[in-house]
Design an enzyme around this catalytic site. Structure first.
Site, PDB file in Angstrom:
ATOM      1  N   ARG A 206       0.845  -1.184   0.000  1.00  0.00           N
ATOM      2  CA  ARG A 206       0.000   0.000   0.000  1.00  0.00           C
ATOM      3  C   ARG A 206       0.888   1.245   0.000  1.00  0.00           C
ATOM      4  O   ARG A 206       1.899   1.309   0.684  1.00  0.00           O
ATOM      5  CB  ARG A 206      -0.930   0.015   1.228  1.00  0.00           C
ATOM      6  CG  ARG A 206      -2.045  -1.020   1.142  1.00  0.00           C
ATOM      7  CD  ARG A 206      -3.032  -0.681   0.035  1.00  0.00           C
ATOM      8  NE  ARG A 206      -4.086  -1.676  -0.121  1.00  0.00           N
ATOM      9  CZ  ARG A 206      -4.057  -2.692  -0.971  1.00  0.00           C
ATOM     10  NH1 ARG A 206      -2.981  -2.862  -1.735  1.00  0.00           N
ATOM     11  NH2 ARG A 206      -5.059  -3.520  -1.063  1.00  0.00           N
ATOM     12  N   GLU A 235      -2.267   8.537  -4.803  1.00  0.00           N
ATOM     13  CA  GLU A 235      -2.516   7.654  -5.928  1.00  0.00           C
ATOM     14  C   GLU A 235      -3.851   8.018  -6.569  1.00  0.00           C
ATOM     15  O   GLU A 235      -4.859   8.078  -5.853  1.00  0.00           O
ATOM     16  CB  GLU A 235      -2.557   6.200  -5.423  1.00  0.00           C
ATOM     17  CG  GLU A 235      -2.213   5.174  -6.461  1.00  0.00           C
ATOM     18  CD  GLU A 235      -2.081   3.776  -5.856  1.00  0.00           C
ATOM     19  OE1 GLU A 235      -3.052   3.013  -5.992  1.00  0.00           O
ATOM     20  OE2 GLU A 235      -1.036   3.471  -5.264  1.00  0.00           O
ATOM     21  N   HIS A 254       0.033   0.898 -10.085  1.00  0.00           N
ATOM     22  CA  HIS A 254      -0.790  -0.034  -9.291  1.00  0.00           C
ATOM     23  C   HIS A 254      -1.518  -1.031 -10.190  1.00  0.00           C
ATOM     24  O   HIS A 254      -2.739  -1.215 -10.080  1.00  0.00           O
ATOM     25  CB  HIS A 254      -1.793   0.740  -8.423  1.00  0.00           C
ATOM     26  CG  HIS A 254      -2.234  -0.043  -7.219  1.00  0.00           C
ATOM     27  ND1 HIS A 254      -2.719   0.545  -6.086  1.00  0.00           N
ATOM     28  CD2 HIS A 254      -2.257  -1.386  -6.966  1.00  0.00           C
ATOM     29  CE1 HIS A 254      -3.049  -0.383  -5.188  1.00  0.00           C
ATOM     30  NE2 HIS A 254      -2.776  -1.573  -5.708  1.00  0.00           N
TER      31      HIS A 254
END
Length: 293
Positions: A206, A235, A254
């Site tokens: 994360r 993000e 991601h």
């Protein structure tokens, strides 16, 4: 569940009425829709991450929550391991040189075969990453929250309380940790300063594990050899963020755990099928998330 009524849809076509009527949902529906899921008995996520769904007030207290841990190990670990090898051999720099038509030697490289690799989080993804590093000849140290059996591919196992002692000893620090109050901003200026000079930081868990600006400082100062990141904070990473332009940073958006490797989706489907069978038989569900209220 032969007597069940199954409705198949996708995220774009999902309606609030469908969520409202569902007893079981297999798939990560928007959190905002779940507040009206009055009949929902069980939600199975197609992701390994579950933090936003386990937050207070999202699901009713008696609603079961499961995730797809076990589906992503191969895809995520191979992606991050490849990024790490590329950094060790300065391949991103050579790719930039190729694009700019520059014939230039970028200097010394490092090897995985004689490295000490620290893996934070020894679950599905971390264990896969550890096995890859071990197969390349690295000495692998695993770190987990609770005592347990040392997984295959890990040479020694520690608890999180040993982290500060281990950081100065390792050449690669690879993190695959969930987002929890204990892990948020864990890697700050202090942790990066403890890392061995010339080491590589890898994050496939994360983004909020990291104080991003302080990581940038560690890269720009030359203290770290590089950073392989499939997750960032914030993000998406803003277009004007300085992390993009740091030579030692290798960033992907991601996507390591998505369905680019078809096997990942097949794994998720198999977990869903097994859990539906267990639910129908009254057995304990696989990957049950324990929530605090």
């Amino acid at each position: 569940m032969p007597d069940g009524s199954f409705i198949f849809t996708d995220a774009e076509k999902l309606t609030q009425e469908q969520v409202h009527q569902a007893d079981i949902i297999l798939g990560s529906v928007p959190v905002s829709m779940l507040r009206q899921a009055e009949h929902l008995k069980w939600l199975h996520l197609n992701t390994a991450g579950y933090e936003q769904y386990a937050a207070p007030g999202v699901l009713r207290e008696n609603t079961l929550l499961t995730n797809s841990t076990g589906a992503y190990g191969k895809a995520v670990s191979e992606h991050l391991f490849t990024m790490t090898l590329a950094l060790e051999k300065r391949l991103p720099a050579y790719r930039d040189n190729q694009r700019n038509h520059i014939w230039r030697d970028e200097g010394n490289v490092v090897s995985m075969s004689d490295a000490r690799v620290l893996v934070l989080g020894t679950g599905d993804i971390g264990s896969h990453f550890a096995s890859l590093a071990h197969a390349f000849g690295a000495y692998v140290i695993g770190v987990k929250r609770m005592p347990g059996v040392c997984p295959t591919g890990i040479d020694e196992l520690h608890l999180m309380e040993d982290l500060d002692m281990l950081l100065p000893q390792t050449d690669v620090v690879a993190a695959f940790l969930p987002s929890t109050p204990e892990t948020k901003k864990l890697f700050d200026r202090g942790k990066f300063s403890l890392m061995k000079a010339g080491s590589i930081f890898v994050n496939g868990g994360r983004g909020d594990l990291v104080c991003t600006d302080e990581l940038c400082d560690a890269l720009e100062s030359g203290h770290l050899f590089g950073a392989a990141l499939d997750v960032t904070d914030p993000e998406p990473l803003p277009a004007d963020h300085r992390l993009w332009d740091i030579p030692g940073a290798f960033v992907t958006p991601h996507i390591s755990g998505y369905y680019h490797l078809p096997e990942t989706l097949n794994n998720i489907v198999e977990i869903c099928i097994e859990n539906v069978r267990r639910y129908a038989c009254g057995e304990e569900l696989r990957n049950l998330v324990v929530r605090s209220f």
